[in-house]
Design a protein around this motif. Sequence first.
Motif, mmCIF file in Angstrom:
data_model
loop_
_atom_site.group_PDB
_atom_site.id
_atom_site.type_symbol
_atom_site.label_atom_id
_atom_site.label_comp_id
_atom_site.label_asym_id
_atom_site.label_seq_id
_atom_site.Cartn_x
_atom_site.Cartn_y
_atom_site.Cartn_z
ATOM 1 N N VAL A 12 0.919 13.985 6.612
ATOM 2 C CA VAL A 12 1.474 12.789 7.240
ATOM 3 C C VAL A 12 1.181 12.793 8.738
ATOM 4 O O VAL A 12 0.812 11.762 9.321
ATOM 5 N N GLU A 13 1.312 13.954 9.370
ATOM 6 C CA GLU A 13 1.025 14.064 10.805
ATOM 7 C C GLU A 13 -0.451 13.796 11.077
ATOM 8 O O GLU A 13 -0.806 13.088 12.031
ATOM 9 N N PHE A 14 -1.325 14.337 10.213
ATOM 10 C CA PHE A 14 -2.776 14.121 10.373
ATOM 11 C C PHE A 14 -3.126 12.647 10.272
ATOM 12 O O PHE A 14 -3.880 12.122 11.111
ATOM 13 N N VAL A 15 -2.612 11.980 9.259
ATOM 14 C CA VAL A 15 -2.910 10.559 9.073
ATOM 15 C C VAL A 15 -2.393 9.761 10.252
ATOM 16 O O VAL A 15 -3.057 8.819 10.731
ATOM 17 N N ASP A 37 0.844 -1.200 0.000
ATOM 18 C CA ASP A 37 0.000 0.000 0.000
ATOM 19 C C ASP A 37 0.876 1.246 0.000
ATOM 20 O O ASP A 37 1.967 1.255 0.583
ATOM 21 N N PRO A 38 0.424 2.304 -0.628
ATOM 22 C CA PRO A 38 1.219 3.535 -0.651
ATOM 23 C C PRO A 38 1.260 4.195 0.718
ATOM 24 O O PRO A 38 0.301 4.099 1.504
ATOM 25 N N THR A 39 2.336 4.843 1.011
ATOM 26 C CA THR A 39 2.462 5.591 2.266
ATOM 27 C C THR A 39 1.775 6.947 2.099
ATOM 28 O O THR A 39 1.586 7.428 0.968
ATOM 29 N N PRO A 40 1.387 7.591 3.183
ATOM 30 C CA PRO A 40 0.704 8.891 3.064
ATOM 31 C C PRO A 40 1.507 9.926 2.282
ATOM 32 O O PRO A 40 0.939 10.711 1.521
ATOM 33 N N GLU A 41 2.822 9.917 2.450
ATOM 34 C CA GLU A 41 3.633 10.939 1.780
ATOM 35 C C GLU A 41 3.857 10.652 0.302
ATOM 36 O O GLU A 41 4.268 11.544 -0.459
ATOM 37 N N PRO A 92 8.565 22.264 -3.856
ATOM 38 C CA PRO A 92 8.488 23.606 -3.268
ATOM 39 C C PRO A 92 8.253 23.529 -1.759
ATOM 40 O O PRO A 92 7.691 22.564 -1.242
ATOM 41 N N ASP A 93 8.673 24.570 -1.068
ATOM 42 C CA ASP A 93 8.569 24.569 0.394
ATOM 43 C C ASP A 93 7.128 24.458 0.863
ATOM 44 O O ASP A 93 6.837 23.757 1.842
ATOM 45 N N ASP A 94 6.203 25.155 0.157
ATOM 46 C CA ASP A 94 4.808 25.106 0.617
ATOM 47 C C ASP A 94 4.219 23.711 0.449
ATOM 48 O O ASP A 94 3.429 23.244 1.281
ATOM 49 N N LEU A 95 4.605 23.019 -0.630
ATOM 50 C CA LEU A 95 4.112 21.661 -0.820
ATOM 51 C C LEU A 95 4.740 20.720 0.197
ATOM 52 O O LEU A 95 4.071 19.805 0.697
ATOM 53 N N ARG A 96 5.996 20.956 0.529
ATOM 54 C CA ARG A 96 6.650 20.135 1.549
ATOM 55 C C ARG A 96 5.930 20.291 2.887
ATOM 56 O O ARG A 96 5.738 19.324 3.642
ATOM 57 N N GLY A 97 5.495 21.523 3.183
ATOM 58 C CA GLY A 97 4.751 21.760 4.420
ATOM 59 C C GLY A 97 3.412 21.055 4.417
ATOM 60 O O GLY A 97 3.007 20.471 5.431
ATOM 61 N N GLN A 98 2.729 21.064 3.272
ATOM 62 C CA GLN A 98 1.457 20.345 3.167
ATOM 63 C C GLN A 98 1.665 18.844 3.362
ATOM 64 O O GLN A 98 0.857 18.179 4.015
ATOM 65 N N ARG A 99 2.738 18.331 2.781
ATOM 66 C CA ARG A 99 3.033 16.903 2.939
ATOM 67 C C ARG A 99 3.224 16.553 4.402
ATOM 68 O O ARG A 99 2.657 15.576 4.911
#
Length: 370
Positions: A362-365, A336-340, A351-358
Amino acid sequence: MSEHVHAVHPEPDLVQLLTPEGQRVEHPDYPLDITDDEIGSLYRDLVMVRRIDTEAIALQRQGELGLWASLLGQEAAQIGAGRALRTQDMAFPTYREHGLAWCRDVDPLTLLGLYRGTNLGGWDPNENNFNLYTIVIGAQTLHATGYAMGVVRDGAVGTGDPNRDTAVIAFFGDGASSQGDVNEAFVWAGAANLPVVFFCQNNQWAISEPVGVQSRVPLYRRASGFGFPGVRVDGNDVLASLAVTRKALDDARSAQGPTFIEAFTYRMNPHTTNDDPRRYRLGSEAETWKLKDPLERVRAYLSREAGFGADFFDGIEAEAKGLAEHVRAGCRALPDPTPESVFEHVHVTMPDDLRGQRDDFVEFVSEVSA
């Protein structure tokens, strides 16, 4: 190789080198120098690809895949075209080119990962010069045309070096021929004389719409309006598909521009496993096309004309059985794929903003799963 008939096929608009009865015929514009052993190798390809398709359908019915787009009936078109490619050529598929993937040495499990939802539809196109499956109808023709522009700018066409000169091939269906993207690709390819081959698998049905309601002329004739040649090939004849595609690719590599190939074939199965073709087409239609089966005509030639015996065919079947076991076991074992992983392969440098969303995702999941 056994003797074959030195005659032009009675239907001049349809290039055919192997009849449904398994008899070799010649076409004056598309000679094919091929040994019986090489035809035997093509038969192996056809059997293996059909077995992959059969197993994938069974896996979908068992709930292991979310969806599957069958290629039953279209194996010869794809295998013939795929075996005409050179290593450096680039292929742009739709979502049904499992035979082409086989010819490009793509593991069937990679394809199943897309339909199982484990690899998120991603693989490295450069690994096998096989682009990602494209669900957006017709979009891949523009991608291929843009890639062909890059080939020209790289000086990788018309040099006379067989290891450098590169062709591009784009696959699409008869339904996609009505899309704006496809026609825009034709405009660019024709105007710029690009090294791209447009390979249309006319399987007669754009989901539930017959090709007759989309075009008043055979599809291959459309090419002349864009300034390049079009040819119709018997899409159930692997030898004809090989010969015609090989010439088209050679023309592209030698800077003679694009070609439109219409492989006249038939989709024997539903459009996808979510479709019910009984709602829109007659069963007798499929019964007629069964007599033109791509595998049976090659088998007939090999057994009747080339003298291939039971040992050869039994060996192929045993190999296909082993492949089926690989597909069944491998599909269920796909991780199964990992959340990230959903964020991977979106940008070369994230990009930094996408890294922050990732990181937030991951923390939410992790919190929800705790």
